[in-house]
Design a protein around this motif. Structure first.
Motif, mmCIF file in Angstrom:
data_model
loop_
_atom_site.group_PDB
_atom_site.id
_atom_site.type_symbol
_atom_site.label_atom_id
_atom_site.label_comp_id
_atom_site.label_asym_id
_atom_site.label_seq_id
_atom_site.Cartn_x
_atom_site.Cartn_y
_atom_site.Cartn_z
ATOM 1 N N ILE A 1 -51.217 103.810 22.721
ATOM 2 C CA ILE A 1 -51.559 102.758 21.761
ATOM 3 C C ILE A 1 -50.385 101.813 21.558
ATOM 4 O O ILE A 1 -50.548 100.586 21.544
ATOM 5 N N PRO B 1 -49.364 99.158 24.856
ATOM 6 C CA PRO B 1 -50.139 97.922 24.998
ATOM 7 C C PRO B 1 -49.996 96.994 23.789
ATOM 8 O O PRO B 1 -50.014 95.770 23.937
ATOM 9 N N ALA B 2 -49.821 97.553 22.591
ATOM 10 C CA ALA B 2 -49.610 96.716 21.411
ATOM 11 C C ALA B 2 -48.324 95.896 21.557
ATOM 12 O O ALA B 2 -48.275 94.716 21.188
ATOM 13 N N MET C 1 -49.032 93.124 24.059
ATOM 14 C CA MET C 1 -49.854 92.052 23.494
ATOM 15 C C MET C 1 -48.971 91.023 22.785
ATOM 16 O O MET C 1 -49.269 89.825 22.795
ATOM 17 N N SER D 1 -55.288 90.329 25.909
ATOM 18 C CA SER D 1 -54.993 91.606 25.252
ATOM 19 C C SER D 1 -55.878 92.733 25.779
ATOM 20 O O SER D 1 -55.420 93.864 25.961
ATOM 21 N N ALA E 1 -54.621 96.137 27.525
ATOM 22 C CA ALA E 1 -54.939 97.448 26.948
ATOM 23 C C ALA E 1 -55.680 98.369 27.902
ATOM 24 O O ALA E 1 -55.558 99.598 27.807
ATOM 25 N N THR E 2 -56.424 97.795 28.829
ATOM 26 C CA THR E 2 -57.306 98.599 29.683
ATOM 27 C C THR E 2 -56.604 99.720 30.453
ATOM 28 O O THR E 2 -57.086 100.865 30.433
ATOM 29 N N LEU F 1 -55.865 102.479 27.766
ATOM 30 C CA LEU F 1 -56.940 103.024 26.918
ATOM 31 C C LEU F 1 -58.295 103.027 27.616
ATOM 32 O O LEU F 1 -59.336 103.038 26.958
ATOM 33 N N VAL G 1 -60.059 99.645 23.501
ATOM 34 C CA VAL G 1 -59.582 98.434 24.188
ATOM 35 C C VAL G 1 -60.054 97.202 23.427
ATOM 36 O O VAL G 1 -59.274 96.283 23.133
ATOM 37 N N ALA H 1 -58.270 96.982 19.920
ATOM 38 C CA ALA H 1 -56.884 96.534 20.025
ATOM 39 C C ALA H 1 -56.826 95.040 20.324
ATOM 40 O O ALA H 1 -56.040 94.299 19.714
ATOM 41 N N ALA I 1 -53.160 95.377 16.257
ATOM 42 C CA ALA I 1 -53.702 95.969 17.488
ATOM 43 C C ALA I 1 -53.586 97.487 17.458
ATOM 44 O O ALA I 1 -54.536 98.209 17.783
ATOM 45 N N ALA J 1 -56.807 100.125 17.213
ATOM 46 C CA ALA J 1 -56.984 101.064 18.339
ATOM 47 C C ALA J 1 -56.905 102.508 17.851
ATOM 48 O O ALA J 1 -57.706 103.348 18.255
#
Length: 198
Positions: free
Chosen positions: A101, A104-105, A108, A140, A144-145, A148, A155, A158, A187, A191
């Motif tokens: 988590i 990716p946050a 972003m 984003s 995230a993909t 997550l 996804v 987030a 995000a 998530a």
């Protein structure tokens, strides 16, 4: 324009922290999530110290002043700068959430925000236009993909959090909350809620 490009490149350079963690894990270099959290806290404290010296000690070093004039916007000259919120928010998500988590946050903020900035007209609006919101959401979601993919709804959550943080201006009294602070946190929280409760 040149200074804005430099700011966006510096913004994107924060992705190096995510790359550091991922590469260290790929090559088994001993950078555990706990150690990465400690590193982020140290970096955040260093950032706070730099901002304190800039705002309160009024250092006149030429290089120091030139760097800040280039990398901060005019309204940040007399207040806590965006890069400080950037490091604080990244540190918050790293300390609060698991890597799937938090990473990716962080991306972003470091990648999604500069990309959405390229399609924005740079005027302060309560809510940015659909083009900016859509760009931030799509970028984003792509970010995230890989982290997550087992929870597609996370996804979406987030990406929605990042798009809302980037596209909706939050004002508390006379103070406008910097999206460098809110993007990773929104995000990460959305998530986490999906991963935990859905």
């Amino acid at each position: 324009m040149a200074d804005e490009l430099k700011r966006r490149l510096v913004h994107a350079s924060g992705s190096g922290l995510v790359a550091l963690y991922l590469l260290a894990n790929a090559f088994d270099l001993g950078l555990s999530w706990t150690r990465f959290r400690i590193l982020m806290v140290v970096l955040a404290l260093g950032t706070i110290f730099l901002e304190f010296t800039r705002l309160h000690l009024e250092l006149e070093w030429w290089v120091y002043q030139r760097l800040y004039e280039t990398l901060t916007r005019e309204y940040e000259q007399e207040q806590f700068a965006g890069y400080g919120y950037y490091m604080l928010s990244m540190t918050v998500v790293v300390c609060l959430f698991q890597s799937a988590i938090a990473l990716p946050a962080m991306l972003m903020l470091s990648l999604g925000d500069p990309v959405s900035g390229t399609v924005s007209d740079d005027t302060l609006k309560r809510v940015k236009g659909p083009k900016v919101l859509g760009t931030m959401f799509i970028v984003s979601a792509i970010i995230a993909t890989p982290f997550l993919y087992e929870t597609p709804l996370a996804v979406v959550a987030a990406a929605l959090g990042a798009a809302l943080a980037d596209g909706v201006t939050v004002q508390v009294g006379d103070y406008i909350v910097d999206d460098n602070l809110t993007i990773p946190i929104y995000a990460g929280v959305l998530a986490w809620l999906v991963v935990t409760f859905v």
